[in-house]
Enzyme design. Structure first.
Site, PDB file in Angstrom:
ATOM      1  CB  THR A 184      -2.273  -3.875 -10.295  1.00  0.00           C
ATOM      2  OG1 THR A 184      -2.778  -2.333 -10.597  1.00  0.00           O
ATOM      3  CG2 THR A 184      -3.442  -4.412 -11.049  1.00  0.00           C
ATOM      4  CE  LYS A 231       3.893   0.136 -19.876  1.00  0.00           C
ATOM      5  NZ  LYS A 231       3.990  -1.407 -19.406  1.00  0.00           N
ATOM      6  CE1 TYR A 269       3.116   2.426 -17.715  1.00  0.00           C
ATOM      7  CE2 TYR A 269       0.903   3.995 -18.242  1.00  0.00           C
ATOM      8  CZ  TYR A 269       1.953   2.769 -17.809  1.00  0.00           C
ATOM      9  OH  TYR A 269       2.030   0.932 -17.697  1.00  0.00           O
ATOM     10  CG  ASP A 291       8.389  -8.687  -8.731  1.00  0.00           C
ATOM     11  OD1 ASP A 291       8.867  -7.878  -8.688  1.00  0.00           O
ATOM     12  OD2 ASP A 291       7.556  -8.682  -9.605  1.00  0.00           O
TER      13      ASP A 291
END
Length: 255
Positions: A190, A159, A155, A37
């Site tokens: 999230t 995806k 987006y 990360d």
């Protein structure tokens, strides 16, 4: 539970959100886990949490869009933990672009994180999986790969590409005993989903989202992690090239 006992797993974007839950569950199921990360503080914290709990884990600060950085990270994981046989391509980013105003650099950044990174990690982890004669790759896509809405450009394109990559890669590596699947979450609690609701000009966006959820709630990162770890395990030994929706039934709605 020890269904990932003896496995070595890389989880990209593993310091926060869904990735954090995947790393924690994989470790709890017996895997040695590498958290990769950009967020050094969160990554080091999660490494400490897992190690203190008696699990095998390491953190490496990694730019998932940089080929050399990815190659070095995979080499480090292999040296420290052993050959990688589970890869979870979870790192991703949202984008809220206007088609005419979006710059080429902004477009490239989105696709580098959401799509190119999965290619790079597959490129550098597949050799060890081929040598082992086994492996599992799980790509974290999105409900937006099949259904999307205004304000999420581009987006959905990134995806959708990730799901396409999943299918084609699954066919390429199946003869080596390697499985490749995608997981497509819907609304999951999230920071990215909270950001989406916060930036939405419709102040009722979250309540409206809840109103169309067949299960009448937003999902949790732990619920996504459970599916990911199942797909990475031998319990899913006959599953490859699939895209698993974890969306509370939202994708089944007509309207």
């Amino acid at each position: 539970m020890s269904q990932l006992e003896g496995r070595v797993a890389i989880v990209t974007g593993g310091a926060n959100g869904i990735g954090r839950s995947i790393a924690a569950l994989a470790a709890g199921q017996g895997a040695a886990v590498a958290i990769l990360d950009l967020d050094r503080e969160a990554g080091m914290r999660e490494q400490s949490v897992l190690v203190d709990a008696g699990f095998t884990a390491l953190f490496r600060q990694t730019d998932v869009t940089d080929a050399r950085c990815v190659q070095e990270a995979v080499a480090l994981v292999t040296e420290e933990l052993g050959p990688v046989d589970i890869l979870v391509n979870n790192a991703g980013r949202n984008v809220y672009a206007e088609p005419v105003a979006m710059t080429e650099a902004e477009w490239d950044n989105v696709f580098d994180v959401d799509l190119k990174a999965a290619f790079l990690f597959a490129k550098y982890t597949l050799p060890s999986m081929i040598d082992l004669g086994r492996g599992a790759i799980v790509n974290i896509a999105s409900l937006h790969a099949r259904l999307t809405c205004a304000g999420m450009y581009p987006y959905a394109a990134a995806k959708s590409g990730l799901v396409g990559l999943t299918r084609s890669l699954a066919l390429e590596v199946a003869p080596h005993g390697i499985r490749v699947n995608a997981v497509s979450p819907g609304y999951i609690r999230t920071a990215l989903v909270d950001e989406y609701f916060a930036q939405n000009p419709d102040r009722e966006a979250e309540q409206k989202a809840l109103g169309v959820q067949p299960l009448e709630r937003i999902g949790t990162p732990e619920e996504v992690a459970a599916v990911v770890c199942f797909l990475a395990s031998d319990a899913a030994s006959y599953v490859t090239g699939a895209d698993w929706a974890v969306d509370g039934g939202l994708g089944a709605r007509f309207a």
